[in-house]
Design a protein around this motif. Structure first.
Motif, PDB file in Angstrom:
ATOM      1  N   ARG A 111      47.985  67.045   1.494  1.00  0.00           N
ATOM      2  CA  ARG A 111      48.898  67.396   0.405  1.00  0.00           C
ATOM      3  C   ARG A 111      50.013  66.349   0.296  1.00  0.00           C
ATOM      4  NH1 ARG A 111      47.309  71.806   3.142  1.00  0.00           N
ATOM      5  NH2 ARG A 111      49.019  71.600   4.638  1.00  0.00           N
ATOM      6  N   PRO A 112      49.735  65.227  -0.325  1.00  0.00           N
ATOM      7  CA  PRO A 112      50.739  64.153  -0.420  1.00  0.00           C
ATOM      8  C   PRO A 112      52.043  64.599  -1.062  1.00  0.00           C
ATOM      9  CG  PRO A 112      48.583  63.335  -1.065  1.00  0.00           C
ATOM     10  CD  PRO A 112      48.446  64.819  -0.921  1.00  0.00           C
ATOM     11  N   ALA A 113      51.973  65.465  -2.067  1.00  0.00           N
ATOM     12  CA  ALA A 113      53.187  65.862  -2.779  1.00  0.00           C
ATOM     13  C   ALA A 113      54.145  66.644  -1.893  1.00  0.00           C
ATOM     14  CB  ALA A 113      52.819  66.698  -4.010  1.00  0.00           C
ATOM     15  N   ALA A 114      53.616  67.275  -0.847  1.00  0.00           N
ATOM     16  CA  ALA A 114      54.458  68.088   0.034  1.00  0.00           C
ATOM     17  C   ALA A 114      54.779  67.381   1.344  1.00  0.00           C
ATOM     18  CB  ALA A 114      53.750  69.412   0.339  1.00  0.00           C
ATOM     19  N   ALA A 115      54.405  66.115   1.448  1.00  0.00           N
ATOM     20  CA  ALA A 115      54.533  65.414   2.732  1.00  0.00           C
ATOM     21  C   ALA A 115      55.984  65.195   3.146  1.00  0.00           C
ATOM     22  CB  ALA A 115      53.798  64.074   2.676  1.00  0.00           C
ATOM     23  N   GLY A 116      56.862  64.902   2.198  1.00  0.00           N
ATOM     24  CA  GLY A 116      58.262  64.685   2.518  1.00  0.00           C
ATOM     25  C   GLY A 116      58.515  63.496   3.421  1.00  0.00           C
ATOM     26  N   LEU A 117      57.724  62.450   3.284  1.00  0.00           N
ATOM     27  CA  LEU A 117      57.847  61.264   4.121  1.00  0.00           C
ATOM     28  C   LEU A 117      58.763  60.230   3.471  1.00  0.00           C
ATOM     29  CD1 LEU A 117      54.104  61.006   5.200  1.00  0.00           C
ATOM     30  CD2 LEU A 117      56.035  61.687   6.647  1.00  0.00           C
ATOM     31  N   PRO A 118      59.290  59.281   4.264  1.00  0.00           N
ATOM     32  CA  PRO A 118      60.184  58.267   3.694  1.00  0.00           C
ATOM     33  C   PRO A 118      59.533  57.484   2.561  1.00  0.00           C
ATOM     34  CG  PRO A 118      60.266  58.228   6.093  1.00  0.00           C
ATOM     35  CD  PRO A 118      59.150  59.148   5.725  1.00  0.00           C
ATOM     36  N   ALA A 119      60.362  56.994   1.660  1.00  0.00           N
ATOM     37  CA  ALA A 119      59.859  56.283   0.480  1.00  0.00           C
ATOM     38  C   ALA A 119      59.076  55.030   0.858  1.00  0.00           C
ATOM     39  CB  ALA A 119      61.030  55.900  -0.423  1.00  0.00           C
ATOM     40  N   ALA A 120      59.365  54.449   2.005  1.00  0.00           N
ATOM     41  CA  ALA A 120      58.676  53.226   2.421  1.00  0.00           C
ATOM     42  C   ALA A 120      57.227  53.478   2.835  1.00  0.00           C
ATOM     43  CB  ALA A 120      59.430  52.573   3.580  1.00  0.00           C
ATOM     44  N   VAL A 121      56.844  54.737   3.016  1.00  0.00           N
ATOM     45  CA  VAL A 121      55.500  55.079   3.477  1.00  0.00           C
ATOM     46  C   VAL A 121      54.543  55.170   2.295  1.00  0.00           C
ATOM     47  CG1 VAL A 121      54.105  56.783   4.712  1.00  0.00           C
ATOM     48  CG2 VAL A 121      56.464  56.335   5.427  1.00  0.00           C
ATOM     49  N   ASP A 122      53.367  54.568   2.438  1.00  0.00           N
ATOM     50  CA  ASP A 122      52.307  54.694   1.442  1.00  0.00           C
ATOM     51  C   ASP A 122      51.546  55.979   1.758  1.00  0.00           C
ATOM     52  OD1 ASP A 122      50.336  54.330  -0.453  1.00  0.00           O
ATOM     53  OD2 ASP A 122      49.237  52.820   0.714  1.00  0.00           O
ATOM     54  N   VAL A 123      51.824  57.034   1.005  1.00  0.00           N
ATOM     55  CA  VAL A 123      51.214  58.338   1.267  1.00  0.00           C
ATOM     56  C   VAL A 123      49.966  58.486   0.400  1.00  0.00           C
ATOM     57  CG1 VAL A 123      51.570  60.828   1.290  1.00  0.00           C
ATOM     58  CG2 VAL A 123      53.492  59.296   1.753  1.00  0.00           C
ATOM     59  N   VAL A 124      48.828  58.798   1.060  1.00  0.00           N
ATOM     60  CA  VAL A 124      47.567  58.926   0.334  1.00  0.00           C
ATOM     61  C   VAL A 124      46.917  60.254   0.665  1.00  0.00           C
ATOM     62  CG1 VAL A 124      47.188  56.429   0.250  1.00  0.00           C
ATOM     63  CG2 VAL A 124      46.219  57.770   2.135  1.00  0.00           C
ATOM     64  N   ALA A 125      46.147  60.769  -0.289  1.00  0.00           N
ATOM     65  CA  ALA A 125      45.410  62.009  -0.067  1.00  0.00           C
ATOM     66  C   ALA A 125      44.173  61.710   0.764  1.00  0.00           C
ATOM     67  CB  ALA A 125      45.009  62.627  -1.400  1.00  0.00           C
ATOM     68  N   GLY A 126      43.909  62.563   1.732  1.00  0.00           N
ATOM     69  CA  GLY A 126      42.728  62.367   2.551  1.00  0.00           C
ATOM     70  C   GLY A 126      42.508  63.535   3.484  1.00  0.00           C
ATOM     71  N   ASP A 127      41.278  63.653   3.954  1.00  0.00           N
ATOM     72  CA  ASP A 127      40.888  64.746   4.838  1.00  0.00           C
ATOM     73  C   ASP A 127      39.887  64.166   5.834  1.00  0.00           C
ATOM     74  OD1 ASP A 127      39.483  67.007   5.963  1.00  0.00           O
ATOM     75  OD2 ASP A 127      40.317  68.229   4.355  1.00  0.00           O
ATOM     76  N   LEU A 128      40.086  64.432   7.112  1.00  0.00           N
ATOM     77  CA  LEU A 128      39.180  63.898   8.120  1.00  0.00           C
ATOM     78  C   LEU A 128      37.772  64.478   8.012  1.00  0.00           C
ATOM     79  CD1 LEU A 128      41.551  63.727  11.223  1.00  0.00           C
ATOM     80  CD2 LEU A 128      40.606  61.806   9.922  1.00  0.00           C
ATOM     81  N   GLY A 129      37.619  65.525   7.223  1.00  0.00           N
ATOM     82  CA  GLY A 129      36.292  66.062   6.958  1.00  0.00           C
ATOM     83  C   GLY A 129      35.598  65.396   5.786  1.00  0.00           C
TER      84      GLY A 129
END
Length: 284
Positions: free
Chosen positions: A32-50
């Motif tokens: 859930r990238p939209a709910a990650a709340g990570l710093p702006a410098a982070v490249d947040v991507v959607a993904g699932d280990l399954g």
């Protein structure tokens, strides 16, 4: 570029923050990238280990990976990431495992799941490093509600000792391993500076909070039911109870100097951890 899985959890988030502070390019894979709340410098991507397709997409341009997986799907999820990392020519994978994989007598689910993941990494030929915490200080947060509302800690296996480690120390070791040389093929057992029983941890929390707390040992069946009441599956409830029971063995009480050896900084005491988390246990 470093890819961090499990980036929104306690260890993963601490690792991301450290990499960002060091100005290391970091990508976080989350459902859930939209709910990650990570710093702006982070490249947040959607993904699932399954989902191997989403893993492949997340690995584009990545040369190092921090692999954090949980639950019964650990073997499959680890294998998925490692297969795609092989295809992507990833140079180094750091897997967060269980310290108990080094105990040949530990045949309960959690170390068994992690052993299969570790073996997949070894078989892949990718340079890898295994991090094996003996136990997590952050698990004490499960007591927060009963401490706030009842001034009590309820736990099974009250005489068991575990040399629990701070999540920040695990992240510090991971950051060092991911950004420096000399760690390929190594397995690092991680612990805090002392092995504590639940009653001793309760006493530390009481001292930090400045009010008395009771420790009450409960039967394993009652502890298992409490896990189920929190919505976890029977498979996970049984796995967690088997994990808790191993505190009665000597393996998890061994103090390892690894945090300081790898990072140059001494490991955090439970008292220091509790002081940092004071607000989590304080009455509202």
């Amino acid at each position: 570029m470093i890819l961090v899985t499990g980036a929104t959890g306690t260890v993963g988030r601490s690792l991301v923050d450290r990499l960002v502070a060091a100005k290391v390019p970091v990508r976080a894979m989350t459902r859930r990238p939209a709910a990650a709340g990570l710093p702006a410098a982070v490249d947040v991507v959607a993904g699932d280990l399954g989902d191997r397709g989403s893993i492949a997409a997340a690995l584009r341009g990545v040369d190092r990976v921090f692999l954090l997986s949980t639950g019964p799907d650990i073997p499959t999820h680890d294998a998925n990431l490692i297969r795609e990392a092989t295809r992507a020519d990833v140079a180094h994978v750091v897997k967060l495992s269980s310290g108990r994989t080094g105990d040949d007598t530990a045949t309960d689910p959690i170390p068994s799941w992690h052993r299969r993941g570790e073996q997949a990494l070894r078989d892949s030929g990718i340079p890898g490093t295994i991090l094996g915490p003996l136990g997590f200080m952050a698990n004490a947060l499960h007591w927060a509600d009963s401490i706030r509302n009842r001034d009590s800690v309820f736990a099974a296996y009250g005489h068991g000792r575990i040399a629990v480690v701070d999540e920040h120390d695990i992240a510090s070791v991971a950051a060092t391993v991911l950004t420096t040389d000399g760690h390929d093929g190594r397995t690092y057992r991680l612990s805090g500076p002392e092995a504590l029983t639940p009653a001793e941890m309760t006493a530390v929390l009481a001292d930090v909070l400045g009010r008395p707390l009771r420790f009450l040992e409960v039967e394993p069946a009652a502890a298992r039911q409490a896990i189920l009441d929190h919505g976890l599956s029977e498979i996970m409830a049984d796995a967690i109870m088997a994990l808790r029971a191993t505190a009665l063995e000597s393996f998890t009480s061994v103090v390892h100097p690894t945090v300081q050896e790898v990072t140059g900084v001494r490991s955090t005491s439970f008292r220091e951890w509790a002081t940092r988390h004071l607000a989590d246990f304080a009455r509202v």
